[in-house]
Scaffold this motif. Structure first.
Motif, PDB file in Angstrom:
ATOM      1  N   LEU A  42      -0.342   5.163   0.163  1.00 43.29           N
ATOM      2  CA  LEU A  42       0.943   4.969  -0.512  1.00 43.29           C
ATOM      3  C   LEU A  42       0.818   5.614  -1.890  1.00 43.29           C
ATOM      4  CD1 LEU A  42       3.691   3.317  -0.459  1.00 43.29           C
ATOM      5  CD2 LEU A  42       2.423   1.469  -1.542  1.00 43.29           C
ATOM      6  N   SER A  43       1.766   6.473  -2.251  1.00 41.05           N
ATOM      7  CA  SER A  43       1.684   7.081  -3.587  1.00 41.05           C
ATOM      8  C   SER A  43       2.222   6.076  -4.609  1.00 41.05           C
ATOM      9  CB  SER A  43       2.510   8.369  -3.637  1.00 41.05           C
ATOM     10  OG  SER A  43       3.880   8.043  -3.698  1.00 41.05           O
TER      11      SER A  43
ATOM     12  N   HIS B 257       4.313   6.548  -6.903  1.00 37.52           N
ATOM     13  CA  HIS B 257       5.760   6.728  -7.000  1.00 37.52           C
ATOM     14  C   HIS B 257       6.484   5.972  -5.882  1.00 37.52           C
ATOM     15  CE1 HIS B 257       9.591   8.676  -7.810  1.00 37.52           C
ATOM     16  NE2 HIS B 257       9.688   8.840  -6.498  1.00 37.52           N
ATOM     17  N   ASP B 258       5.959   6.109  -4.645  1.00 39.70           N
ATOM     18  CA  ASP B 258       6.588   5.417  -3.516  1.00 39.70           C
ATOM     19  C   ASP B 258       6.432   3.901  -3.641  1.00 39.70           C
ATOM     20  OD1 ASP B 258       7.438   7.804  -2.516  1.00 39.70           O
ATOM     21  OD2 ASP B 258       5.863   7.987  -0.997  1.00 39.70           O
TER      22      ASP B 258
ATOM     23  N   SER C 223       9.045   2.766  -6.071  1.00 41.40           N
ATOM     24  CA  SER C 223      10.414   2.787  -5.555  1.00 41.40           C
ATOM     25  C   SER C 223      10.611   1.732  -4.459  1.00 41.40           C
ATOM     26  CB  SER C 223      10.857   4.200  -5.179  1.00 41.40           C
ATOM     27  OG  SER C 223      10.546   4.499  -3.883  1.00 41.40           O
ATOM     28  N   ALA C 224       9.542   1.415  -3.701  1.00 42.69           N
ATOM     29  CA  ALA C 224       9.654   0.324  -2.718  1.00 42.69           C
ATOM     30  C   ALA C 224       9.890  -1.018  -3.420  1.00 42.69           C
ATOM     31  CB  ALA C 224       8.397   0.256  -1.858  1.00 42.69           C
TER      32      ALA C 224
ATOM     33  N   HIS D 135       0.597  -0.974   3.993  1.00 41.66           N
ATOM     34  CA  HIS D 135       0.235   0.442   3.961  1.00 41.66           C
ATOM     35  C   HIS D 135      -1.275   0.643   4.079  1.00 41.66           C
ATOM     36  CE1 HIS D 135       4.364   0.778   2.548  1.00 41.66           C
ATOM     37  NE2 HIS D 135       4.298   2.040   2.939  1.00 41.66           N
TER      38      HIS D 135
END
Ligand SMILES: *Cc1c(COP(=O)(O)O)cnc(C)c1O
Length: 419
Positions: free
Chosen positions: A366-367, A369-370, A373-374, A417
């Motif tokens: 999982l980045s 950034h992601d 945003s999640a 993740h």
């Protein structure tokens, strides 16, 4: 219900729903006269009736792990601040008279040097603009109306290159040209008969060659006023008077950040004459550059109360609580394989505990950034900072128990993740 529990009730302002009830309770808690003013409705109907104004507008309220960000609403004012603002809204007063009286009270609260005064502005940025405008115009009515045309006035402000940021737009709005310098020699070369002010951006202290105490000395050696933008630089609380004691002619603070005043409030502290001239360039005075930066009677009064509360706060206990929240989250997260945390406290500006959250991409795919945003899209929605390296957060704007929600959401996110 004890006063302490009452303050901690998360729904105090957020979902009270019944304005009159809130005022009555506030009156009880704060020992105010019990009568509800005639204008105060018994119960809200229409907009606000659900107690959740943001939901009614379709806007998602967020859990704020990012801090006192203007774009997220600054901070949440204390109930006492809300209470005095409601009282202020019941009468008409002369705003100029109120500004002067509030400034006097603020100078007393902060035990400022004798030749210092203060006004409430609609934010630190407004304080920068009106403060500089006052330096440029003095009390000359023609000059005040003429801004940003600087004909007949000084027209340059000296600033260190590393101190340039989005807020110097407020300086440029007066019409001045910013002269960038890096070294002491640069400053000496830059000073001339057009120099109006030396500007310092406090949070950039470490990045410039000339530090906060030397900057003001350089200015005064040349009979030039010095400004310090210390918008986000409480805590520590002593910063509220440190820069006046250091000799800065004007200092701007945000009211709606850690001081927890009204979001649209700030403080301009400075030498009496400069403060008076800043006010002449600010609302409510018409045909002024600062007329667009209106300060309401509610904000002025709210700011006095916010400062009084902030000064009386147990700052050591607060800091302990901020660490406890981060520790709680860290303890949960670091149980997930591959997740690590680290901590720091910035020297100036948001001088509060911060935590970075990292993970091994071989264990969790999982980045950052992601991940951010999640969290933002989750229920409840959570705002944390993100960089290439991981997530970042602080805990001073969290409401009670939100640290548990953040920990649970993050643990779930990481587990879902797992690589
Ligand atoms: C927040 C901030 C400002 C602006 O303050 P407002 O009270 O929002 O007007 C100016 N300078 C710095 C460094 C800030 O952090």
């Amino acid at each position: 219900m004890t006063v302490k529990n009452f303050w901690n009730r998360r729904n105090f302002l957020g979902s009270a729903g019944v304005l009159a009830g809130m005022m009555l309770t506030a009156r009880r808690v704060f020992g105010l006269p019990a009568a509800v003013p005639a204008a105060m409705p018994e119960k809200l109907t229409g907009f606000g009736a659900t107690g959740s104004v943001y939901e009614e507008l379709g806007v998602t309220a967020v859990i704020n792990g990012e801090g006192t960000m203007t774009y997220l609403g600054g901070s949440l004012p204390r109930p006492e601040v809300e209470a005095v603002m409601a009282l202020a809204a019941q009468h008409f007063v002369s705003i100029v008279e109120l500004e002067q009286a509030a400034g006097k009270r603020i100078a007393e609260l902060l035990k400022l040097p004798r030749d210092y005064d203060a006004i409430v502005t609609c934010g630190a940025a407004a304080g920068m603009q009106s403060g500089l405008a006052g330096i440029l115009t003095g009390d000359n009515r023609t000059f005040i109306e003429q801004l940003p045309d600087l004909t007949g006035m000084k027209s340059e402000v000296i600033i260190q290159k590393s101190h340039r940021n989005g807020f110097d737009h407020q300086l440029r709005a007066t019409g001045v040209k910013l002269i960038e310098v890096e070294s002491r020699e640069d400053v000496k070369r830059a000073i001339n008969s057009k120099t109006a002010m030396l500007h310092f951006s406090n949070f950039a202290n470490a990045s410039g060659q000339i530090k906060v105490d030397e900057w003001v000395k350089l200015a005064h050696e040349n009979q030039i006023p010095a400004f310090n933008d210390a918008a986000a630089d409480t805590p520590p609380v002593s910063h509220l008077w440190d820069y006046a004691n250091m000799g800065y002619d004007l200092i701007a603070f945000s009211g709606g950040k850690a001081i927890r005043g009204p979001q649209c409030a700030g403080l301009l502290v400075g030498k009496k004459e400069f403060i008076a001239n800043a006010l002449l360039n600010n609302s409510p005075h018409e045909d002024t550059l600062g007329r667009g930066m209106k300060v309401g009677k509610e904000e002025i009064v709210g700011m006095v109360k916010a400062l009084e509360c902030y000064l009386n706060e147990d700052h050591a206990a607060l800091e302990k609580e901020w660490w406890r929240r981060l520790d709680t989250i860290s303890a949960e997260l670091t149980r997930v394989p591959g997740v690590a945390t680290s901590f720091n406290v910035p020297d100036v500006a948001n001088h509060v505990p911060h935590m970075q959250i990292f993970w091994d991409p071989r264990k969790i795919s999982l980045s950052p950034h992601d991940a951010a945003s999640a969290l933002r899209k989750g229920k409840p929605s959570i705002v944390l900072g993100s960089s290439e390296n991981g997530l970042g957060m602080n805990s001073f704007m969290l409401k009670p128990d939100e640290e548990k929600i953040i920990a649970a959401q993050l643990v779930q996110l990481f587990k879902s993740h797992a690589a």
